[in-house]
Design an enzyme around this catalytic site. Structure first.
Site, PDB file in Angstrom:
ATOM      1  N   ASN A  69      28.307  -4.641 -16.549  1.00 37.69           N
ATOM      2  CA  ASN A  69      29.527  -4.752 -15.790  1.00 37.69           C
ATOM      3  C   ASN A  69      30.518  -4.722 -16.713  1.00 37.69           C
ATOM      4  O   ASN A  69      30.887  -5.596 -17.593  1.00 37.69           O
ATOM      5  CB  ASN A  69      29.336  -6.181 -15.030  1.00 37.69           C
ATOM      6  CG  ASN A  69      30.627  -6.679 -14.271  1.00 37.69           C
ATOM      7  OD1 ASN A  69      31.565  -5.775 -14.299  1.00 37.69           O
ATOM      8  ND2 ASN A  69      30.777  -7.826 -14.081  1.00 37.69           N
ATOM      9  N   LYS A 117      33.813  -5.048 -16.099  1.00 35.86           N
ATOM     10  CA  LYS A 117      34.915  -5.873 -16.054  1.00 35.86           C
ATOM     11  C   LYS A 117      36.228  -4.885 -16.277  1.00 35.86           C
ATOM     12  O   LYS A 117      36.198  -3.868 -15.988  1.00 35.86           O
ATOM     13  CB  LYS A 117      34.933  -7.155 -16.773  1.00 35.86           C
ATOM     14  CG  LYS A 117      33.458  -7.802 -16.603  1.00 35.86           C
ATOM     15  CD  LYS A 117      33.273  -9.309 -16.978  1.00 35.86           C
ATOM     16  CE  LYS A 117      32.083  -9.841 -16.654  1.00 35.86           C
ATOM     17  NZ  LYS A 117      31.896 -11.015 -16.972  1.00 35.86           N
ATOM     18  N   HIS A 176      31.026 -10.601  -7.367  1.00 35.67           N
ATOM     19  CA  HIS A 176      30.869 -11.347  -8.675  1.00 35.67           C
ATOM     20  C   HIS A 176      31.659 -12.424  -8.726  1.00 35.67           C
ATOM     21  O   HIS A 176      32.748 -12.619  -7.928  1.00 35.67           O
ATOM     22  CB  HIS A 176      31.617 -10.087  -9.751  1.00 35.67           C
ATOM     23  CG  HIS A 176      31.279 -10.825 -11.135  1.00 35.67           C
ATOM     24  ND1 HIS A 176      32.118 -11.594 -11.671  1.00 35.67           N
ATOM     25  CD2 HIS A 176      29.987 -10.370 -11.961  1.00 35.67           C
ATOM     26  CE1 HIS A 176      31.530 -11.755 -12.957  1.00 35.67           C
ATOM     27  NE2 HIS A 176      30.350 -11.071 -12.946  1.00 35.67           N
ATOM     28  N   GLU A 193      33.993 -13.539 -10.641  1.00 37.58           N
ATOM     29  CA  GLU A 193      35.182 -13.451 -11.024  1.00 37.58           C
ATOM     30  C   GLU A 193      36.109 -13.076  -9.774  1.00 37.58           C
ATOM     31  O   GLU A 193      37.302 -13.423  -9.651  1.00 37.58           O
ATOM     32  CB  GLU A 193      35.499 -12.716 -12.182  1.00 37.58           C
ATOM     33  CG  GLU A 193      34.934 -13.177 -13.555  1.00 37.58           C
ATOM     34  CD  GLU A 193      34.376 -12.556 -14.607  1.00 37.58           C
ATOM     35  OE1 GLU A 193      34.523 -11.055 -14.458  1.00 37.58           O
ATOM     36  OE2 GLU A 193      33.561 -12.583 -15.654  1.00 37.58           O
ATOM     37  N   GLU A 195      23.661 -15.125 -11.258  1.00 36.91           N
ATOM     38  CA  GLU A 195      24.770 -15.479 -12.404  1.00 36.91           C
ATOM     39  C   GLU A 195      25.167 -16.710 -12.252  1.00 36.91           C
ATOM     40  O   GLU A 195      26.464 -17.055 -11.684  1.00 36.91           O
ATOM     41  CB  GLU A 195      25.937 -14.364 -12.365  1.00 36.91           C
ATOM     42  CG  GLU A 195      25.477 -12.770 -12.423  1.00 36.91           C
ATOM     43  CD  GLU A 195      26.495 -11.883 -12.915  1.00 36.91           C
ATOM     44  OE1 GLU A 195      26.128 -11.210 -13.917  1.00 36.91           O
ATOM     45  OE2 GLU A 195      27.604 -12.019 -12.667  1.00 36.91           O
ATOM     46  N   GLY A 254      30.446 -15.128 -19.514  1.00 38.36           N
ATOM     47  CA  GLY A 254      31.519 -15.183 -20.855  1.00 38.36           C
ATOM     48  C   GLY A 254      31.549 -16.346 -21.698  1.00 38.36           C
ATOM     49  O   GLY A 254      32.549 -16.324 -22.421  1.00 38.36           O
ATOM     50  N   SER A 308      26.077 -14.025 -20.132  1.00 42.06           N
ATOM     51  CA  SER A 308      25.620 -13.974 -21.742  1.00 42.06           C
ATOM     52  C   SER A 308      24.392 -13.333 -22.132  1.00 42.06           C
ATOM     53  O   SER A 308      23.717 -13.728 -22.928  1.00 42.06           O
ATOM     54  CB  SER A 308      25.834 -15.356 -22.411  1.00 42.06           C
ATOM     55  OG  SER A 308      27.141 -15.766 -21.879  1.00 42.06           O
ATOM     56  N   GLY A 315      27.693  -8.377 -19.123  1.00 40.86           N
ATOM     57  CA  GLY A 315      29.120  -8.204 -19.376  1.00 40.86           C
ATOM     58  C   GLY A 315      29.499  -7.616 -20.669  1.00 40.86           C
ATOM     59  O   GLY A 315      29.325  -6.553 -21.241  1.00 40.86           O
TER      60      GLY A 315
HETATM   61  P1  13P Z   1      28.681 -12.027 -19.729  1.00 38.11           P
HETATM   62  O1  13P Z   1      27.487 -11.177 -20.247  1.00 38.11           O
HETATM   63  O2  13P Z   1      29.911 -11.319 -20.440  1.00 38.11           O
HETATM   64  O3  13P Z   1      28.533 -13.330 -20.030  1.00 38.11           O
HETATM   65  O4  13P Z   1      29.022 -11.496 -18.324  1.00 38.11           O
HETATM   66  C1  13P Z   1      27.982 -11.552 -17.466  1.00 38.11           C
HETATM   67  C2  13P Z   1      28.579 -10.968 -16.191  1.00 38.11           C
HETATM   68  O5  13P Z   1      29.520 -11.768 -15.671  1.00 38.11           O
HETATM   69  C3  13P Z   1      28.028  -9.861 -15.589  1.00 38.11           C
HETATM   70  O6  13P Z   1      28.254  -9.562 -14.254  1.00 38.11           O
END
Ligand code: 13P
Length: 251
Positions: free
Chosen positions: A9, A11, A95, A97, A167, A173, A213, A234
Site C-alpha cells: 500500500n 499511500k 484503510h 487512514e 491492521e 506507520g 509495520s 506500507g
Molecule cells: P506500515 O507498513 O507503514 O506500518 O503501513 C501499514 C499499512 O497501513 C498498510 O496498509
C-alpha cells in the site's frame, strides 16, 4: 491450502515516473516467486503507468480507494467502473487512514466493497482496533463488530474476491508491530466471525493478511502464523529490496 498474498500500500507516495521505474526494478527481483500473489496498490494517477510497467510480470496492480456510487456529482471521487476499465485488479477499502482522516465508517466501507465487487474488482478490506481498544481489552469486540458490519449483505459467492487485512491502528506507520501471537489471535477472531456468518469452509478459505509495520525483518515470523495469510505493507513496500525480502519470506 490458502495462498499468501503480499500487497503493498503505497499511500500518498511515488509519482507516475517513479512508479514505472520502481516496477521495472522490482519485476526481475520477484520473477518466478509464485508461491504468493504479489500486488501493489498505488495512487490513482500511478495506476495506468503501473499496469503498463507490470505487463508480462507477476505483479498485480490495485487502487487505494473507490467510491460507492457508479457516477454523478461526487467531485474528486473515482468509481469502480473507471478503475476496472483501465485494468485495475484490486482495490483497498476501509484503510484506517481513510477511516481516521476521511470519515469512513463501516457503512461506507460496506458500500464501497459492494461497488467494487459489482465492477469485478478484488477487494482488500481493512479493519483493526485503535490503541485505546486494545488497552481496554476490547479488541475482540471491535474486530468482530467491524467484520459483521463490513460484510453486511455480501453474499457468500463474493467471498473469493475479498481479502481481509487485519491492521491494528497502533501498529501502522509507528514501527510498533503486533507480536506474532497478537496477529494470529486477531486474525483467528476474524476468521471465526467469517465462519459464524458464512460457515466453516468459507472461514477456512478466507485470506487474512496482517498489516502494521511488517518489514523484511519480521515478515517470516508473522507469515508463519496459522491464521496470517500474507501482508499489507506500507513503508517497506516503497523499497524494492525490503518488499522482495517479504515476498521471499512468503515463498
Ligand atoms: P506500515 O507498513 O507503514 O506500518 O503501513 C501499514 C499499512 O497501513 C498498510 O496498509
Amino acid at each position: 491450502m490458502r495462498r499468501y498474498v503480499i500487497a503493498g500500500n503505497w499511500k500518498m507516495n511515488m509519482t507516475p515516473a517513479q512508479t514505472a521505474a520502481f516496477i521495472k526494478e522490482l519485476a526481475p527481483m520477484v520473477a518466478g516467486k509464485d508461491k504468493c500473489d504479489i500486488v501493489l496498490c498505488v495512487p490513482f494517477v500511478d495506476i495506468a503507468p503501473a499496469i503498463e510497467a507490470a505487463k508480462g510480470t507477476n505483479i498485480k496492480i490495485g487502487a487505494e480507494n473507490v467510491h460507492f456510487k457508479e457516477s454523478g456529482a461526487y467531485t474528486g471521487e473515482i468509481s469502480a467502473s473507471m478503475l476496472k476499465e483501465i485494468g485495475t485488479e484490486y482495490v483497498i477499502v476501509g484503510h484506517s487512514e481513510r477511516r481516521q482522516y476521511f470519515a469512513e465508517t463501516d457503512e461506507t466501507v460496506n458500500l464501497r466493497t459492494k461497488a467494487a465487487l459489482a465492477a469485478g474488482l478484488k477487494v482488500i478490506l481493512c479493519l483493526g482496533e485503535l490503541l485505546e481498544a486494545r488497552q481496554a481489552g476490547i479488541t475482540e469486540e471491535i474486530v468482530s463488530m467491524q467484520t459483521k458490519l463490513d460484510f453486511a449483505g455480501i453474499p457468500a459467492e463474493d467471498l473469493k474476491n475479498i481479502i481481509i487485512a487485519y491492521e491494528p491502528v497502533w501498529a501502522i506507520g509507528t514501527g510498533l508491530t503486533a507480536t506474532p501471537a497478537q496477529a494470529d489471535e486477531a486474525c483467528g477472531i476474524i476468521r471465526r466471525v467469517i465462519g459464524d456468518l458464512y460457515g466453516a469452509k468459507a472461514a477456512e478459505e478466507m485470506i487474512i493478511q496482517y498489516g502494521g509495520s511488517m518489514n523484511d525483518a519480521n515478515a517470516a515470523e508473522l507469515l508463519a502464523c496459522e491464521n496470517v495469510d500474507g501482508g499489507l505493507i506500507g513503508g517497506a513496500s516503497l523499497k524494492t529490496d525490503k518488499f522482495t525480502a517479504i515476498v521471499d519470506a512468503a515463498n
